[in-house]
Design a protein around this motif. Structure first.
Motif, PDB file in Angstrom:
ATOM      1  N   GLY A 152      -0.157   9.673  -5.240  1.00  0.00           N
ATOM      2  CA  GLY A 152       0.240  11.052  -4.913  1.00  0.00           C
ATOM      3  C   GLY A 152       0.950  11.718  -6.083  1.00  0.00           C
ATOM      4  O   GLY A 152       0.690  12.883  -6.414  1.00  0.00           O
ATOM      5  N   LEU A 153       1.853  10.984  -6.731  1.00  0.00           N
ATOM      6  CA  LEU A 153       2.564  11.543  -7.886  1.00  0.00           C
ATOM      7  C   LEU A 153       1.623  11.773  -9.072  1.00  0.00           C
ATOM      8  O   LEU A 153       1.741  12.772  -9.783  1.00  0.00           O
ATOM      9  N   TRP A 175       0.815  -1.227   0.000  1.00  0.00           N
ATOM     10  CA  TRP A 175       0.000   0.000   0.000  1.00  0.00           C
ATOM     11  C   TRP A 175       0.844   1.271   0.000  1.00  0.00           C
ATOM     12  O   TRP A 175       0.429   2.305  -0.499  1.00  0.00           O
ATOM     13  N   ARG A 176       2.020   1.170   0.535  1.00  0.00           N
ATOM     14  CA  ARG A 176       2.896   2.339   0.549  1.00  0.00           C
ATOM     15  C   ARG A 176       3.267   2.731  -0.879  1.00  0.00           C
ATOM     16  O   ARG A 176       3.261   3.906  -1.231  1.00  0.00           O
ATOM     17  N   HIS A 177       3.587   1.764  -1.733  1.00  0.00           N
ATOM     18  CA  HIS A 177       3.929   2.055  -3.132  1.00  0.00           C
ATOM     19  C   HIS A 177       2.718   2.604  -3.892  1.00  0.00           C
ATOM     20  O   HIS A 177       2.856   3.518  -4.714  1.00  0.00           O
ATOM     21  N   ALA A 212       0.230   4.304  -2.585  1.00  0.00           N
ATOM     22  CA  ALA A 212      -0.036   5.661  -2.096  1.00  0.00           C
ATOM     23  C   ALA A 212       0.932   6.673  -2.736  1.00  0.00           C
ATOM     24  O   ALA A 212       0.538   7.783  -3.136  1.00  0.00           O
ATOM     25  N   VAL A 213       2.205   6.324  -2.831  1.00  0.00           N
ATOM     26  CA  VAL A 213       3.187   7.216  -3.446  1.00  0.00           C
ATOM     27  C   VAL A 213       2.846   7.414  -4.928  1.00  0.00           C
ATOM     28  O   VAL A 213       2.900   8.542  -5.451  1.00  0.00           O
ATOM     29  N   ALA A 214       2.500   6.346  -5.639  1.00  0.00           N
ATOM     30  CA  ALA A 214       2.153   6.448  -7.052  1.00  0.00           C
ATOM     31  C   ALA A 214       0.916   7.323  -7.245  1.00  0.00           C
ATOM     32  O   ALA A 214       0.868   8.186  -8.143  1.00  0.00           O
TER      33      ALA A 214
END
Length: 131
Positions: free
Chosen positions: A19-20, A11-13, A15-17
């Protein structure tokens, strides 16, 4: 002793994707509709064209005034033309002046041997020619 490495969370990856992607969407929106975006460029170019036209008109007016000012310089000033223009504006004539009535439509003299006219016709033409 064996060590076990912890696997990073999925989920961290995500969320970052996300956001970008959201940031890229914001930048894309700003490119189109922002203060200096594509739509604003068209409005700014139209305003520039309008101001250039206004500037040209004002420059022509300034040049006209400069030309009129140059005509009043003593080296270029013709006293006969000044007195003639002043008498025409003030509707005054001297006793020894020769007055030639000119038809404003044709630019030719009104009275003379070639064009006989009555006083009534002259009065109407004179009143039409008065500013």
């Amino acid at each position: 002793m064996p060590t076990r490495l912890k696997r990073p969370a999925f989920w961290r990856h995500v969320a970052v994707a996300l956001g970008l992607i959201a940031f890229q969407g914001y930048l894309g929106y700003s490119v189109v509709t922002g203060q200096f975006g594509i739509e604003s460029q068209d409005a700014l170019e139209a305003e520039i064209d309008e101001l250039n036209a206004k500037s040209g008109a004002l420059q022509a007016e300034i040049d006209s005034y400069r030309h009129r000012i140059d005509l009043f310089q003593t080296t270029k000033l013709d006293p006969d033309l000044v007195s003639e223009r002043a008498r025409a504006l003030l509707s005054m004539a001297q006793a020894n002046d020769i007055v030639v009535m000119i038809d404003p439509r044709t630019g030719k003299p009104i009275s003379g041997s070639s064009a006989p006219s009555t006083a009534g016709e002259l009065t109407g033409i004179i009143e039409d020619g008065i500013d």
